[in-house]
Design an enzyme around this catalytic site. Sequence first.
Site, PDB file in Angstrom:
ATOM      1  N   CYS A  89      87.382  90.635 -28.046  1.00  0.00           N
ATOM      2  CA  CYS A  89      88.693  90.068 -27.752  1.00  0.00           C
ATOM      3  C   CYS A  89      88.702  89.503 -26.329  1.00  0.00           C
ATOM      4  O   CYS A  89      88.342  90.198 -25.375  1.00  0.00           O
ATOM      5  CB  CYS A  89      89.753  91.150 -27.906  1.00  0.00           C
ATOM      6  SG  CYS A  89      91.341  90.751 -27.175  1.00  0.00           S
ATOM      7  N   GLU A  90      89.102  88.254 -26.191  1.00  0.00           N
ATOM      8  CA  GLU A  90      89.066  87.625 -24.874  1.00  0.00           C
ATOM      9  C   GLU A  90      90.190  88.107 -23.950  1.00  0.00           C
ATOM     10  O   GLU A  90      90.152  87.862 -22.755  1.00  0.00           O
ATOM     11  CB  GLU A  90      89.141  86.106 -25.009  1.00  0.00           C
ATOM     12  CG  GLU A  90      90.449  85.565 -25.533  1.00  0.00           C
ATOM     13  CD  GLU A  90      90.423  84.054 -25.664  1.00  0.00           C
ATOM     14  OE1 GLU A  90      91.482  83.447 -25.456  1.00  0.00           O
ATOM     15  OE2 GLU A  90      89.358  83.477 -25.978  1.00  0.00           O
ATOM     16  N   HIS A  91      91.169  88.799 -24.499  1.00  0.00           N
ATOM     17  CA  HIS A  91      92.293  89.254 -23.680  1.00  0.00           C
ATOM     18  C   HIS A  91      92.000  90.554 -22.933  1.00  0.00           C
ATOM     19  O   HIS A  91      92.481  90.748 -21.814  1.00  0.00           O
ATOM     20  CB  HIS A  91      93.541  89.438 -24.550  1.00  0.00           C
ATOM     21  CG  HIS A  91      93.993  88.164 -25.199  1.00  0.00           C
ATOM     22  ND1 HIS A  91      94.562  88.120 -26.454  1.00  0.00           N
ATOM     23  CD2 HIS A  91      93.936  86.879 -24.769  1.00  0.00           C
ATOM     24  CE1 HIS A  91      94.849  86.867 -26.760  1.00  0.00           C
ATOM     25  NE2 HIS A  91      94.464  86.101 -25.771  1.00  0.00           N
ATOM     26  N   HIS A  92      91.238  91.454 -23.574  1.00  0.00           N
ATOM     27  CA  HIS A  92      90.975  92.759 -22.953  1.00  0.00           C
ATOM     28  C   HIS A  92      89.484  93.100 -22.880  1.00  0.00           C
ATOM     29  O   HIS A  92      89.124  94.173 -22.403  1.00  0.00           O
ATOM     30  CB  HIS A  92      91.684  93.871 -23.740  1.00  0.00           C
ATOM     31  CG  HIS A  92      93.175  93.687 -23.814  1.00  0.00           C
ATOM     32  ND1 HIS A  92      93.801  93.135 -24.911  1.00  0.00           N
ATOM     33  CD2 HIS A  92      94.150  93.939 -22.909  1.00  0.00           C
ATOM     34  CE1 HIS A  92      95.107  93.079 -24.695  1.00  0.00           C
ATOM     35  NE2 HIS A  92      95.347  93.556 -23.490  1.00  0.00           N
ATOM     36  N   GLN A 130      90.853  86.202 -33.110  1.00  0.00           N
ATOM     37  CA  GLN A 130      90.478  86.129 -34.518  1.00  0.00           C
ATOM     38  C   GLN A 130      90.943  84.834 -35.168  1.00  0.00           C
ATOM     39  O   GLN A 130      90.240  84.263 -36.018  1.00  0.00           O
ATOM     40  CB  GLN A 130      91.041  87.340 -35.260  1.00  0.00           C
ATOM     41  CG  GLN A 130      90.602  87.411 -36.716  1.00  0.00           C
ATOM     42  CD  GLN A 130      91.072  88.679 -37.402  1.00  0.00           C
ATOM     43  OE1 GLN A 130      91.230  89.720 -36.753  1.00  0.00           O
ATOM     44  NE2 GLN A 130      91.320  88.616 -38.697  1.00  0.00           N
ATOM     45  N   HIS A 158      90.984  95.864 -34.445  1.00  0.00           N
ATOM     46  CA  HIS A 158      90.921  95.489 -33.034  1.00  0.00           C
ATOM     47  C   HIS A 158      91.080  96.729 -32.161  1.00  0.00           C
ATOM     48  O   HIS A 158      92.115  97.403 -32.220  1.00  0.00           O
ATOM     49  CB  HIS A 158      92.028  94.486 -32.700  1.00  0.00           C
ATOM     50  CG  HIS A 158      91.844  93.151 -33.342  1.00  0.00           C
ATOM     51  ND1 HIS A 158      91.597  91.998 -32.608  1.00  0.00           N
ATOM     52  CD2 HIS A 158      91.845  92.762 -34.643  1.00  0.00           C
ATOM     53  CE1 HIS A 158      91.474  90.963 -33.440  1.00  0.00           C
ATOM     54  NE2 HIS A 158      91.629  91.407 -34.674  1.00  0.00           N
ATOM     55  N   CYS A 160      91.618  96.799 -29.109  1.00  0.00           N
ATOM     56  CA  CYS A 160      92.704  96.625 -28.139  1.00  0.00           C
ATOM     57  C   CYS A 160      94.031  97.115 -28.712  1.00  0.00           C
ATOM     58  O   CYS A 160      94.964  97.413 -27.955  1.00  0.00           O
ATOM     59  CB  CYS A 160      92.814  95.179 -27.684  1.00  0.00           C
ATOM     60  SG  CYS A 160      93.091  93.990 -29.005  1.00  0.00           S
TER      61      CYS A 160
END
Length: 201
Positions: A89-92, A130, A158, A160
């Site tokens: 995941c690119e956010h976390h 995703q 996920h 996250c």
Amino acid sequence: MTDIGVPRGQAAPEAETEFQGLVRRMLGELGENPARNGLLKTPERVEKSLRWLTRGYRLSVQDAVGDAVFDEDHHNMVLVKDIEMYSMCEHHLLPFFGKVHVAYIPNGKIVGLSKLPRIVEIFARRLQVQERLTEQVAQAIMDVLEPQGVGVVIEAAHLCMMMRGVEKQNSKTVTSAMKGVFLDDLGTREEFLRLVHPGGG
């Protein structure tokens, strides 16, 4: 602490890369002692691990498919389901993982079956969301084969969501991308979804 997170009087390992120095500093920022025995080689391991997990940036669809596209007068659905997928995941920068189901209807050309999981791997091994991953896989197959249509469904868990935030352990995210006849023809789309989930789940 020095500016790279190594206690005064202790040098970082020789030939440390800039990447490893950043990891060492991060360990210090988290309250750890990057010079303790268990963490001495952690920056090197983290660099190797992250470069492996994001190797998709250094891969291309053209190289993965190569010459494995064949002329074939076949016009029925080709489905490869339950392709294992691991991404970040690119956010976390936490993993998400699950299964990918890929189908296409040829238009005079087919591709070696092993190439479909390879295409998934190229895009999964990048920092992702995703939704974008699903679309990229579908579009890549459209570009390579110019088929009548492509359908892609991804089901993933996920970390996250599981390890932080809402901490929901049993949630699953499902995304789909439909191209060509999979988008325009209800019967084709329903056949694909029925083959992916025979029990209607």
